[in-house]
Scaffold this active site. Structure first.
Site, PDB file in Angstrom:
ATOM      1  N   LYS A   1     -15.308  -2.212   3.653  1.00 44.97           N
ATOM      2  CA  LYS A   1     -14.565  -2.682   2.417  1.00 44.97           C
ATOM      3  C   LYS A   1     -15.898  -3.205   1.666  1.00 44.97           C
ATOM      4  CE  LYS A   1     -10.088  -4.076   4.141  1.00 44.97           C
ATOM      5  NZ  LYS A   1      -9.316  -4.969   4.996  1.00 44.97           N
TER       6      LYS A   1
ATOM      7  N   GLU B   1       0.763  -1.342  -0.049  1.00 46.55           N
ATOM      8  CA  GLU B   1      -0.102   0.164   0.074  1.00 46.55           C
ATOM      9  C   GLU B   1       0.845   1.457   0.017  1.00 46.55           C
ATOM     10  OE1 GLU B   1      -3.046  -0.127   2.939  1.00 46.55           O
ATOM     11  OE2 GLU B   1      -3.862  -2.234   2.318  1.00 46.55           O
TER      12      GLU B   1
HETATM   13  P1  PGA Z   1      -6.075  -6.135   2.791  1.00 52.07           P
HETATM   14  O1  PGA Z   1      -5.644  -4.963   3.918  1.00 52.07           O
HETATM   15  O2  PGA Z   1      -6.674  -5.267   1.612  1.00 52.07           O
HETATM   16  O3  PGA Z   1      -4.870  -6.983   2.127  1.00 52.07           O
HETATM   17  O4  PGA Z   1      -6.901  -7.138   3.388  1.00 52.07           O
HETATM   18  C1  PGA Z   1      -6.168  -4.110   4.142  1.00 52.07           C
HETATM   19  C2  PGA Z   1      -6.393  -4.277   5.701  1.00 52.07           C
HETATM   20  O5  PGA Z   1      -6.257  -5.054   6.541  1.00 52.07           O
HETATM   21  O6  PGA Z   1      -7.114  -3.109   6.332  1.00 52.07           O
HETATM   22 ZN    ZN Z   2      -7.381  -4.502   8.284  1.00 55.10          ZN
END
Ligand code: PGA
Ligand code: ZN
Length: 421
Positions: free
Chosen positions: A336, A206
């Site tokens: 998400k 990221e």
């Molecule tokens: P991921 O990580 O997109 O790999 O799940 C983001 C998070 O854990 O917040």
């Molecule tokens: Zn997370």
């Protein structure tokens, strides 16, 4: 009315395939959107459909998901009027018929769900964030606070330390100022990385810096040092947020943290101590997704000054949010959309979180595309925080740059931290 659906495989920020779909309405309006993909995933997430053909992209191809968009999904929805996002998503969910979208794939379904939202926004002549706000029935009043990845570990950085993200949270009330602050801290962290670790500014998935920290505390210590080195005051100008992502170093009732094997109470003591020593305002996945019984203890131990955010624990799943709210397990939802696989189900989880009086952090995934719909969603749904990674890597910047544009267009203020008004 939906006239035509098209889809294609594109590559995400890790160079892995993902799905992009376009939705053409009979009015001529068109919307295109792509879906992200996680690495440190929760077990309750909806299923991403992958081809499993080891000879192509190591089995990660998305041609079957693309085929489902242009095949069964297009057959079922083209030529039919859908008044609302909820109508369309209900049809997609019914067509899939499984609890976790294993048949058509959450990646196929979400790409269509998002492309339809974009097309409808275009048809109405509205920016996407306004359309999303109208669909949810909420006013557009604020921009989310920025939580920006500074240091990475865990699954996003080869596991050199076990916790996943240390993020900086500028207290600035504009996106513009918040990003300028993040730049200053990031540059100070690059210099620190070079000086202390003799390491180049190599970045994790990221965009966070990932030098070989000796311990997790060194990572937090270095974050505070970078803030200070940038001429800013930790806690006043810039606070910290942490994604512990502890599901990924938990097994058999023990947390493998910095060479220790802590039980849940031991882990809670360590986390509470971090929150006392460092200016942490938000702590995500401090405990593992299956350690339900100890989450209320964690929430009590951290007190009202620290947001207790559930990511793997909740998986943007309404039933899990309700269960956590009833148990007093958290105070914030990490939202998400691809964890659940449609805009409507994510909106349900959002509502459940708000009913519980929680805050909402709208989050990208570690595998992202250059699509910026998440920025619009964070504004349209009135998210308290947005978490999209560092201020490097264009798939991250696409979201920040979109927020800058929305800020210019609306002049809205960033949400104030509770108690900091
Ligand atoms: P991921 O990580 O997109 O790999 O799940 C983001 C998070 O854990 O917040
Ligand atoms: Zn997370």
């Amino acid at each position: 009315m939906i006239q035509r659906l098209t889809a294609r495989e594109i590559l995400d920020s890790r160079g892995r395939p993902t799905v992009e779909a376009s939705c053409l309405l009979t009015s001529g309006a068109i919307g295109t959107a792509s879906v992200p993909s996680g690495a440190s995933t929760g077990t309750a997430e909806a299923m991403e459909l992958r081809d499993g053909d080891a000879s192509r992209y190591g089995g990660l191809g998305c041609l079957r998901a693309v085929g489902n968009v242009v095949g069964p999904i297009a057959q079922a929805i083209c030529g039919r009027p859908f008044e609302t996002q909820a109508d369309l998503d209900a049809e997609l969910i019914a067509l899939d018929g499984t609890l976790n979208k294993a048949r058509l794939g959450a990646n196929a379904i979400l790409a269509v769900s998002l492309a339809f939202a974009r097309a409808r926004a275009a048809e109405r002549g509205l920016p996407l964030y306004r359309h999303l706000a109208l669909e949810l029935g909420v006013p557009v009043r604020t921009l989310p606070r920025l939580t920006i990845n500074l240091f990475s570990g865990g699954k996003h950085a080869g596991g050199q330390v076990c916790i996943q993200d240390v993020l900086i949270v500028p207290t600035a009330r504009t996106i513009d100022e918040g990003l300028a602050t993040a730049f200053a801290v990031y540059q100070a962290a690059v210099a620190l990385t070079r000086r202390k670790y003799a390491a180049r500014a190599l970045t994790a998935d990221e965009g966070g810096l990932a030098p070989p920290f000796s311990t997790t505390e060194a990572m937090l210590e270095d974050a505070v040092e970078a803030i200070t080195a940038a001429g800013l005051q930790p806690g006043r100008d810039v606070a910290l947020a942490v994604d512990v992502a502890s599901t990924h170093f938990y097994a058999d009732g023990r947390y493998a943290l910095d060479g220790q094997a802590l039980d849940s109470q031991g882990m809670i003591r360590v986390l509470a101590e971090w929150c006392r020593r460092y200016p942490i305002v938000s702590l995500e996945d401090g405990l593992a997704e299956e350690d339900w019984e100890h989450w209320p203890w964690l929430r009590d131990a951290l007190g009202p000054g620290v947001l207790v955010v559930g990511d793997d624990l909740l998986c943007t799943n309404t039933a899990r949010v309700r269960r956590a709210a009833a148990a007093g397990a958290a105070t914030g939802l990490l939202l998400k959309v691809n964890q659940v696989g449609s805009l409507t189900e994510a909106a349900d989880a959002y509502r459940a979180a708000r009913e519980a009086g929680w805050q909402v952090t709208v989050s990208a995934r570690s595998g992202e595309t250059e699509d910026s719909w998440l920025a619009d969603l964070s504004v349209g749904w009135g998210g308290d925080q947005i978490k999209v990674g560092s201020i490097t890597h264009s798939e991250r910047l696409a979201k920040y740059n979109r927020l800058l544009a929305i800020e210019k267009e609306t002049g809205l203020p960033v949400v104030a931290w509770p108690g900091r008004r």
